[in-house]
Design an enzyme around this catalytic site. Structure first.
Site, short mmCIF file in Angstrom:
data_model
loop_
_atom_site.label_atom_id
_atom_site.label_comp_id
_atom_site.label_asym_id
_atom_site.label_seq_id
_atom_site.Cartn_x
_atom_site.Cartn_y
_atom_site.Cartn_z
N LYS A 13 -74.20 42.84 74.20
CA LYS A 13 -73.77 41.99 73.08
C LYS A 13 -73.48 40.57 73.55
O LYS A 13 -73.92 39.59 72.96
CB LYS A 13 -72.50 42.56 72.41
CG LYS A 13 -72.65 43.98 71.90
CD LYS A 13 -71.38 44.51 71.26
CE LYS A 13 -70.19 44.64 72.19
NZ LYS A 13 -70.36 45.66 73.27
N ARG A 88 -63.77 46.33 65.59
CA ARG A 88 -63.98 47.56 66.34
C ARG A 88 -63.34 48.76 65.68
O ARG A 88 -63.43 49.87 66.21
CB ARG A 88 -63.33 47.40 67.72
CG ARG A 88 -64.31 47.08 68.83
CD ARG A 88 -63.47 46.68 70.00
NE ARG A 88 -64.02 47.01 71.25
CZ ARG A 88 -64.58 46.11 72.07
NH1 ARG A 88 -64.70 44.86 71.71
NH2 ARG A 88 -65.01 46.47 73.24
N ARG A 127 -72.31 45.04 86.72
CA ARG A 127 -71.93 43.74 86.16
C ARG A 127 -70.98 43.00 87.09
O ARG A 127 -70.01 43.56 87.60
CB ARG A 127 -71.25 43.92 84.80
CG ARG A 127 -70.71 42.59 84.27
CD ARG A 127 -70.40 42.58 82.82
NE ARG A 127 -69.47 43.62 82.42
CZ ARG A 127 -69.17 43.88 81.15
NH1 ARG A 127 -69.75 43.20 80.18
NH2 ARG A 127 -68.31 44.84 80.86
N ARG A 160 -65.24 43.60 86.86
CA ARG A 160 -64.11 43.78 85.94
C ARG A 160 -63.39 45.10 86.20
O ARG A 160 -64.03 46.12 86.41
CB ARG A 160 -64.62 43.74 84.49
CG ARG A 160 -64.51 42.39 83.84
CD ARG A 160 -65.25 42.28 82.54
NE ARG A 160 -64.93 43.33 81.57
CZ ARG A 160 -65.44 43.36 80.34
NH1 ARG A 160 -66.27 42.41 79.94
NH2 ARG A 160 -65.12 44.33 79.52
N ARG A 171 -63.99 54.15 77.70
CA ARG A 171 -64.45 53.12 76.74
C ARG A 171 -65.59 53.65 75.88
O ARG A 171 -65.67 53.36 74.68
CB ARG A 171 -64.87 51.85 77.48
CG ARG A 171 -63.68 51.05 78.01
CD ARG A 171 -64.10 50.03 79.05
NE ARG A 171 -64.96 48.99 78.53
CZ ARG A 171 -65.75 48.24 79.30
NH1 ARG A 171 -65.77 48.42 80.62
NH2 ARG A 171 -66.50 47.31 78.76
P1 AP5 Z 1 -72.98 42.37 78.52
O1 AP5 Z 1 -73.80 41.41 77.75
O2 AP5 Z 1 -71.81 41.87 79.28
O3 AP5 Z 1 -72.60 43.62 77.57
P2 AP5 Z 1 -71.53 43.74 76.40
O4 AP5 Z 1 -72.13 44.58 75.33
O5 AP5 Z 1 -71.03 42.40 76.00
O6 AP5 Z 1 -70.45 44.60 77.18
P3 AP5 Z 1 -68.85 44.53 77.28
O7 AP5 Z 1 -68.49 45.57 78.31
O8 AP5 Z 1 -68.36 43.14 77.54
O9 AP5 Z 1 -68.43 44.99 75.89
P4 AP5 Z 1 -67.14 45.65 75.49
O10 AP5 Z 1 -67.33 45.62 74.04
O11 AP5 Z 1 -66.82 46.96 76.05
O12 AP5 Z 1 -66.02 44.75 76.21
P5 AP5 Z 1 -65.13 43.58 75.66
O13 AP5 Z 1 -65.08 42.56 76.70
O14 AP5 Z 1 -65.50 43.21 74.27
O15 AP5 Z 1 -73.97 43.15 79.53
C1 AP5 Z 1 -73.46 44.11 80.44
C2 AP5 Z 1 -74.23 44.00 81.78
O16 AP5 Z 1 -75.60 44.34 81.56
C3 AP5 Z 1 -74.24 42.57 82.37
O17 AP5 Z 1 -74.22 42.65 83.75
C4 AP5 Z 1 -75.60 41.98 81.90
O18 AP5 Z 1 -76.08 41.01 82.81
C5 AP5 Z 1 -76.47 43.23 81.85
N1 AP5 Z 1 -77.49 43.21 80.79
C6 AP5 Z 1 -77.32 42.79 79.50
N2 AP5 Z 1 -78.47 42.97 78.82
C7 AP5 Z 1 -79.38 43.52 79.69
C8 AP5 Z 1 -80.74 43.94 79.57
N3 AP5 Z 1 -81.41 43.84 78.41
N4 AP5 Z 1 -81.35 44.46 80.66
C9 AP5 Z 1 -80.67 44.58 81.86
N5 AP5 Z 1 -79.38 44.18 82.03
C10 AP5 Z 1 -78.73 43.67 80.95
O19 AP5 Z 1 -63.71 44.34 75.54
C11 AP5 Z 1 -62.94 44.68 76.68
C12 AP5 Z 1 -61.64 45.34 76.23
O20 AP5 Z 1 -60.87 44.39 75.45
C13 AP5 Z 1 -61.78 46.56 75.32
O21 AP5 Z 1 -61.97 47.75 76.07
C14 AP5 Z 1 -60.44 46.54 74.57
O22 AP5 Z 1 -59.40 47.02 75.38
C15 AP5 Z 1 -60.22 45.05 74.35
N6 AP5 Z 1 -60.79 44.57 73.09
C16 AP5 Z 1 -61.77 43.63 72.94
N7 AP5 Z 1 -62.06 43.43 71.65
C17 AP5 Z 1 -61.24 44.26 70.94
C18 AP5 Z 1 -61.09 44.53 69.55
N8 AP5 Z 1 -61.83 43.91 68.62
N9 AP5 Z 1 -60.17 45.46 69.19
C19 AP5 Z 1 -59.40 46.09 70.10
N10 AP5 Z 1 -59.50 45.88 71.44
C20 AP5 Z 1 -60.42 44.98 71.86
#
Ligand code: AP5
Length: 217
Positions: A13, A88, A127, A160, A171
């Site tokens: 994403k 979410r 990552r 991370r 997760r």
């Molecule tokens: P990346 O683009 O970083 O993936 P992502 O979907 O953004 O993954 P996240 O882990 O950041 O999402 P998340 O939703 O779990 O975490 P968030 O930070 O929002 O890609 C991942 C890896 O793959 C990278 O290395 C990239 O280079 C690689 N990649 C990407 N596309 C590729 C492809 N096509 N081919 C090969 N490689 C590829 O949330 C973290 C925490 O914060 C949550 O667990 C929760 O505790 C809290 N939180 C955040 N938002 C909320 C909310 N709205 N409500 C409650 N708690 C929340």
């Protein structure tokens, strides 16, 4: 235009949102990034969010809705907005509608990114992020030129804390239990939802993402 990027951890994403935000000059609102910034700045919100994030649990809805509402207030109301990792839960989705309505806006579309769990686990294990400039790399798919160092700003890359394997499993479970129900919430008529197969090259995924957004705008 208001677009929601929905999908499990590691599906890409953030990677996709950054590309579209650059090409359309829109605001990229990632609640994960906002929470990590709050932790780095040692704010009260950062302190309250820490234990939830480290355990792979969701931060309480009220904290998230206040955070988004405050952040949206600072964005030009004519600017396109991409929500990444928000909402979410159903409560967050309902809260978002209210916040947007107050600003005379609504959700234009939802893009659901999908990939098998094996792909997600591999991506998260590889990552590496730069805490200084936010650049993201992957040791399996897109490593930096110099191991452990950001190509863009020279900062030290980190794995991370919540990308460690036990937390990743939690997760993924939390996504299925609390976030996946949003698929039927939006498919039930709240906003058009497009599915993008995300276990392909970044550029192939981006082509489909861009095409889906163009159709609905
Ligand atoms: P990346 O683009 O970083 O993936 P992502 O979907 O953004 O993954 P996240 O882990 O950041 O999402 P998340 O939703 O779990 O975490 P968030 O930070 O929002 O890609 C991942 C890896 O793959 C990278 O290395 C990239 O280079 C690689 N990649 C990407 N596309 C590729 C492809 N096509 N081919 C090969 N490689 C590829 O949330 C973290 C925490 O914060 C949550 O667990 C929760 O505790 C809290 N939180 C955040 N938002 C909320 C909310 N709205 N409500 C409650 N708690 C929340």
């Amino acid at each position: 235009m208001v677009v929601i990027l929905l999908g499990p951890p590691g599906v890409g994403k953030g990677t996709q949102a950054l590309q579209l935000a650059e090409s359309l000059y829109c605001a990229h609102v990632s609640t994960g990034d906002l929470l990590r910034a709050a932790r780095r700045d040692r704010t009260q919100l950062g302190a309250r969010a820490q234990s939830f994030m480290d355990a792979g649990e969701l931060v309480p809805d009220k904290l998230i809705l206040d955070l988004v509402s405050e952040h949206l207030g600072a964005i030009d109301s004519h600017k396109h907005v991409l929500f990444d990792g928000f909402p979410r839960t159903t409560e967050q989705a309902v809260g978002l509608r209210t916040v947007l309505k107050d600003a005379d806006r609504s959700v234009d579309m939802v893009v659901l990114f999908e990939a098998p769990n094996e792909t997600l686990v591999k991506r998260l294990s590889g990552r590496r992020s730069c805490p200084d400039c936010g650049s993201v790399y992957n040791t399996h798919y897109g490593p930096p030129d110099l191991q452990g160092t950001c190509d863009r700003c020279g900062g030290g890359l980190v794995h991370r804390e919540d990308d460690k394997s036990e937390t990743v499993q939690r997760r993924l479970q939390v996504y299925q239990e609390q976030t996946a129900p949003l698929i039927s919430f939006y498919e039930g008529g709240k906003a058009p939802l497009a599915r993008v197969q995300a276990d392909r090259d970044v550029e192939e995924v981006y082509a489909d993402f861009q095409a889906a957004v163009e159709v609905h705008t």
